[in-house]
Design an enzyme around this catalytic site. Structure first.
Site, PDB file in Angstrom:
ATOM      1  N   GLY A  25      74.233  51.827  60.479  1.00  0.00           N
ATOM      2  CA  GLY A  25      74.956  53.073  60.764  1.00  0.00           C
ATOM      3  C   GLY A  25      74.822  53.440  62.231  1.00  0.00           C
ATOM      4  O   GLY A  25      73.712  53.478  62.777  1.00  0.00           O
ATOM      5  N   LYS A  73      80.422  50.190  60.333  1.00  0.00           N
ATOM      6  CA  LYS A  73      81.749  49.927  59.768  1.00  0.00           C
ATOM      7  C   LYS A  73      82.807  49.751  60.842  1.00  0.00           C
ATOM      8  O   LYS A  73      83.690  48.915  60.742  1.00  0.00           O
ATOM      9  CB  LYS A  73      82.119  51.164  58.954  1.00  0.00           C
ATOM     10  CG  LYS A  73      82.752  50.914  57.642  1.00  0.00           C
ATOM     11  CD  LYS A  73      83.049  52.256  57.006  1.00  0.00           C
ATOM     12  CE  LYS A  73      82.338  52.365  55.686  1.00  0.00           C
ATOM     13  NZ  LYS A  73      82.684  53.559  54.945  1.00  0.00           N
ATOM     14  N   GLU A 132      84.087  76.184  59.754  1.00  0.00           N
ATOM     15  CA  GLU A 132      84.540  75.632  61.041  1.00  0.00           C
ATOM     16  C   GLU A 132      85.971  75.094  60.914  1.00  0.00           C
ATOM     17  O   GLU A 132      86.799  75.261  61.817  1.00  0.00           O
ATOM     18  CB  GLU A 132      83.600  74.522  61.504  1.00  0.00           C
ATOM     19  CG  GLU A 132      82.253  75.058  61.977  1.00  0.00           C
ATOM     20  CD  GLU A 132      81.548  74.119  62.947  1.00  0.00           C
ATOM     21  OE1 GLU A 132      81.545  72.910  62.677  1.00  0.00           O
ATOM     22  OE2 GLU A 132      81.030  74.592  63.970  1.00  0.00           O
ATOM     23  N   TYR A 187      74.914  59.746  64.394  1.00  0.00           N
ATOM     24  CA  TYR A 187      73.932  60.423  65.252  1.00  0.00           C
ATOM     25  C   TYR A 187      72.549  59.789  65.122  1.00  0.00           C
ATOM     26  O   TYR A 187      71.872  59.547  66.120  1.00  0.00           O
ATOM     27  CB  TYR A 187      73.856  61.902  64.890  1.00  0.00           C
ATOM     28  CG  TYR A 187      75.103  62.641  65.253  1.00  0.00           C
ATOM     29  CD1 TYR A 187      75.395  62.928  66.577  1.00  0.00           C
ATOM     30  CD2 TYR A 187      76.012  63.034  64.273  1.00  0.00           C
ATOM     31  CE1 TYR A 187      76.561  63.597  66.923  1.00  0.00           C
ATOM     32  CE2 TYR A 187      77.172  63.699  64.609  1.00  0.00           C
ATOM     33  CZ  TYR A 187      77.441  63.979  65.929  1.00  0.00           C
ATOM     34  OH  TYR A 187      78.597  64.627  66.268  1.00  0.00           O
TER      35      TYR A 187
END
Ligand code: FAD
Length: 405
Positions: A10, A38, A170, A13
């Site tokens: 991954g 990915k 948001e 972050y």
């Protein structure tokens, strides 16, 4: 001597920050580092609601992974992880497999749909660039279609957002900005468009200061957002939703339901033999999995208990990046032959939720409340800080947010 193999899964972050920190701590001969992701780009997950609403182009919130890693020290593999096999020190990818001495699991989050009928099939989620781009295009298509049908179809203009937590609010803030632009673009009366928030709790933004919550609601309502609080989403259909409030059911016609009411860790964690607590690995203070000493877990796949609140820390980018610092330090220590491992301690640098352009709410320095423009400037500082941490000032200048007026 064989170099230890470090595999990082991954490049969000947690994973990308671990990689860039680790490459600074280790020499070329210390370890063989492989980063698997990915896509060949990193995206700012915390900006995805802007892509989804169409207020920020998706290219602004992503950058090439090769631009921030040192290819002399890190092999980047663009592939999809399909299984983690910690008992065999192995990871299965769509196009091969990798074995490792040390593993970092940083595969992030996915939507939790709690078994609500029709949600998986008919709702959108904000979880990747591709999902967010689809939402933007779907909304635009429905607005474009509206005036091209002889029989007017209100479900094209109603947008439902499930969940009044951080992501939902948001996104509503961006939608409230975007809808008037879309109306102008597609010759639609703004009064025909409904932006509806469905939240099961009696209030939005759980955990936020009540004064800030009130400010957020007023800001969004003044720009046309309707709140259905204390309302449960019972079913999601292609052309509408069913909600229940105070025992009464209501149907709302909509082609666009965006589910932002919960995330869970990547399902690969639960499917692996890593010991987990409801899909997340409750890591030791040094961020290793209790069941497998050579596996670190960071970001939304990790669970860390906040002793002050007696609840787990919420999944945030801020925590993921702080964990990455500790993870990189501890990995480097182990790779170099041992020493004291650091324990993770969360350093709360504040939380700011955007409410659209030029508006936000937040708390910084422990208890300083921010509203409106100053909060929105702080939000941009936070967004730019994440870029700075991974890619330095060059990345901030390339991708940073500076439009403060
Ligand atoms: P991610 O950043 O999600 O990274 C996971 C990476 O793994 C991705 O690159 C993904 O492509 C890759 N991946 C996933 N599955 C596979 C696979 N099978 N094979 C290969 N690669 C894979 N947090 C804050 O602190 N502040 C905020 O203001 C904030 N706002 C948010 C707004 C929105 C709209 C959203 C959705 C989230 C927000 N968050 C915020 C939460 C934050 O984005 C997450 O907590 C954070 O992204 C977690 O980091 P991570 O490294 O665990 O996962």
């Amino acid at each position: 001597m064989n170099k230890p193999k470090v595999v990082i899964l991954g490049a969000g972050y947690g994973g990308l920050t671990t990689t860039v920190k680790l490459q600074k701590k280790l020499g070329v001969n210390d370890a063989h580092i492989t980063l698997v992701n990915k896509h060949d780009y990193h995206y700012e997950s915390t900006w995805l609601h802007e892509t989804a609403a169409g207020t920020l182009h998706h290219d602004r919130g992503r950058y090439a992974i090769k631009d921030v890693i040192n290819s002399g020290k890190v092999d980047f593999v663009q592939d999809t992880v399909t299984a983690i096999k910690p008992d065999e020190n192995k990871v299965i990818l769509e196009n091969g497999e990798l074995d490792y001495d040390y593993l970092v699991v940083a595969l992030g989050f996915e939507a939790a749909t709690f078994g609500i009928p029709g949600l998986i099939e008919n709702a959108f989620t904000i979880g990747s660039v591709n999902q967010s781009r689809l939402i933007r295009q779907h909304i635009e298509y429905n607005f474009a279609k509206y005036n091209n049908e002889s029989e007017k179809n209100e479900s094209r203009l109603n947008i439902v957002v499930g969940g009044g937590g951080f992501t939902g609010i948001e996104f509503l803030g961006e939608l409230a900005d975007r809808v008037p632009q879309l109306c102008k673009e597609y010759d639609i009366d703004r009064n025909l468009v409904r932006i509806i928030n469905v939240e099961a709790m009696p209030s939005i933004l759980p955990g936020f200061d009540p004064q800030l919550v009130e400010y957020a609601m007023n800001s969004l309502e003044s720009r046309g957002v309707e709140f259905k609080l204390g309302a449960m989403l019972k079913e999601c259909k292609p052309d509408g939703i069913v909600i229940e409030k105070d025992g009464e059911q209501e149907e709302i016609a909509t082609n666009t339901t965006v589910w932002a009411a919960g995330v869970r860790a990547n399902h690969l964690v639960e499917e692996s033999s890593l010991e987990h607590n409801r899909g997340k690995v409750e890591v030791k203070p040094d961020l290793r999995a209790p069941s497998h000493e050579n596996v670190f877990v960071v970001g939304d796949c990790a669970l860390i208990w906040n002793k002050e609140t007696d609840r787990p820390y919420p999944p945030t980018a801020q925590i993921a990046m702080q964990e990455a610092d500790v993870c990189a330090h501890n990995l480097a220590t182990l790779v170099k032959g041992g020493g004291d491992l650091e324990s993770f301690e969360f350093n709360n640098q504040g939380t700011v939720a955007s409410l659209g352009h030029g508006d936000a709410i937040g708390v910084i320095f422990g208890n300083k409340k921010l509203f409106g423009w100053s909060a929105s400037v702080m939000k941009k500082v936070i967004d730019n800080r994440a870029l700075l941490k991974v890619g330095g000032i060059g990345l901030v200048l390339k991708k940073g947010k500076f439009n403060i007026f």
